[in-house]
Design an enzyme around this catalytic site. Sequence first.
Site, short mmCIF file in Angstrom:
data_model
loop_
_atom_site.label_atom_id
_atom_site.label_comp_id
_atom_site.label_asym_id
_atom_site.label_seq_id
_atom_site.Cartn_x
_atom_site.Cartn_y
_atom_site.Cartn_z
N CYS A 139 0.84 -1.21 0.00
CA CYS A 139 0.00 0.00 0.00
C CYS A 139 0.86 1.25 0.00
O CYS A 139 2.03 1.22 0.42
CB CYS A 139 -0.95 -0.02 1.18
SG CYS A 139 -0.37 -0.91 2.59
N ILE A 200 3.67 -14.01 -3.92
CA ILE A 200 3.79 -12.58 -4.09
C ILE A 200 2.42 -11.90 -4.01
O ILE A 200 1.40 -12.56 -4.18
CB ILE A 200 4.40 -12.23 -5.50
CG1 ILE A 200 3.55 -12.81 -6.61
CG2 ILE A 200 5.84 -12.60 -5.59
CD1 ILE A 200 4.00 -12.48 -8.04
N GLY A 252 0.04 -16.96 -6.36
CA GLY A 252 0.02 -16.31 -7.67
C GLY A 252 -0.50 -17.29 -8.71
O GLY A 252 0.26 -18.08 -9.25
N GLY A 253 -1.81 -17.31 -8.92
CA GLY A 253 -2.39 -18.09 -10.01
C GLY A 253 -2.58 -19.56 -9.76
O GLY A 253 -2.69 -20.34 -10.71
#
Lengths: 316, 295
Positions: A139, A200, A252-253
Amino acid sequence: MNHEQSKHAIPDLTVRIGSLELKNPVTVASGCFGYGEEYNEFFDVGLLGAIFTKAVSKEPRLGNPTPRLWETPAGMLNSIGLQNPGVVTFIKEKIPILNSLGTTWIVNVVGKAIRDYVAVVMEIEKAGGAPGYELNISCPNVEGEGMEFGKNPKVVEELFTTLRSITDKPLIGKLTPNVTDITLQARIAENCGLDAISVINTLSGMAIDIETRKSRLAKPTGGLSGPAIRPIAVRMVWECANVVKIPIIGQGGIVRAEDAIEFIIAGATAVSIGTGLWLDPDCPMNVISGISDYLARNGLAHVGELTGTANLDSAT
Amino acid sequence: MNTEAQAAPPKNRRYFHLDCAIIGQREIAQEHFVIRLSCPEYDGDFSPGQFVNLKCDDTPYGRLYRPFSILRYHKHSRTIEILYKVVGSGTMWLKEQPEGTVLKILLPLGNAFTVPNGARRVALVAGGVGIAPMIFLAEHLRNTRPQADVLFLMGARAKDGLCIPLFEEARIDAEYATEDGSFGHNGLVTDLLRQRFTASSAEQSDAQAESSDSAQSQGFDYIACCGPTAMMAEVQHIVEGRCKAEASLEERMACGIGACFGCVQTIREDDGTIARATTCRDGPVFPLDKVVFEQ
């Protein structure tokens, strides 16, 4: 246990993240699973290894305007803007639900400044604490001219050191991939005494409507997730595993068991599913059983035996 | 499968991920299809306004599920009818699928319209593919509130988009508006609502002046709308909170069950505070006067 026995036994899926023992390595990623209650009306979320909650900030956040989503090839961009009810409401309304779900939960913490992270963790600790804390460093840092916390190693170090000094609970750093070398953040996390890293977060991305020439999202950019980013995520997990010893939660995916297994072989102790939930809502349960099947088929008694076993000799 | 994972449904299960088979689809207007899906494992029901998420894809890494409003549900045969317009790769794929194709479906999603008990005069305002939940609601009212006088107003850019065959087969009388004047009123469907609303409000005022007992039978006591944002914003403007009104809203979605906060609507609460509510779980039906239309 000899090899023949282990082939037929049900493999041990338990993993450790700091002082937490997860019943299996399959967790759900922050931002994708609310605070657990919604998906618990679909499947028994108590069967998951852990739940990472949506981000919690000191004050309530309305988040970004819509459109917040845009589908991309084998993935999606999102720009939710960390919408959440704030730590006070989180404690009052969400913690009791999270405590009833039958698995461990880890609260994802965000802030605009280091003192905001401190305030969130202190408030939750005062209320009895969370089983663990994940620090979101993707952020914008208002004290750093809005640049992501994770892009400035000095700020990351200060944040991790400060948080480590206020709680003994498991602390997990969620690393940003939007840097040249992600291992810098990994090393800082380990040096600051964090218990694990999540690798990640989403990759910064952009999509433009060529007719209006406007962003497909209300904001110019968003975070790319889904199978499209998996090879990058696997590579970053492998890079981090080469430099730190603390557990890595790879993400991630992931949609299928073989995706999760790939992360584990690359060096992950556990995995998180996010966008995969929306490509196949059954995928967390299928990934758990698929990992178990794979271990049994390969004569492995414990999932930990698979972590970091990539055979990369021929590739070097 | 050797874990206990598959065999443990939660106690308060609300959402189901099932197989459904295409048992037919037909084009009822240019690029508008009605698809019929057999979902024998689903033993629940649907209320008007609810929707389903369909996997418009045959690869594990492909597209996100697509949300579709229920047009009609035949509980005895467990058959779902959906109206869709081909707008992108998912619906393009869907229209090519032959009978017998098995799709994954997530259901039942979202909330439903809440027509007040005793509502006598109801207006349903639809624009474009926003017609789907309105047909479901009109048929539901015919079956459950035979005493209600239901006015159906339907608008589209041109005659083809009015989906007139749907009204004919459902035996629903509607008033039509087209922006190009090719059928019905030449203009917007909200023009029709404005005329009727103004007229019935005047009637109501007169009636109220004469006898408060007959007031309820005059003006609309419930309005539902579904269509383009500009249309629903105009309905909000016309109604101005003078009767109960609800809108079924649309937004890009990912999870369909309220977990990702991707599909939010901006809502003004009664105390004036602004909140963001999920279209998929808190909606898609919202009190019209609470919706903040941002475009």
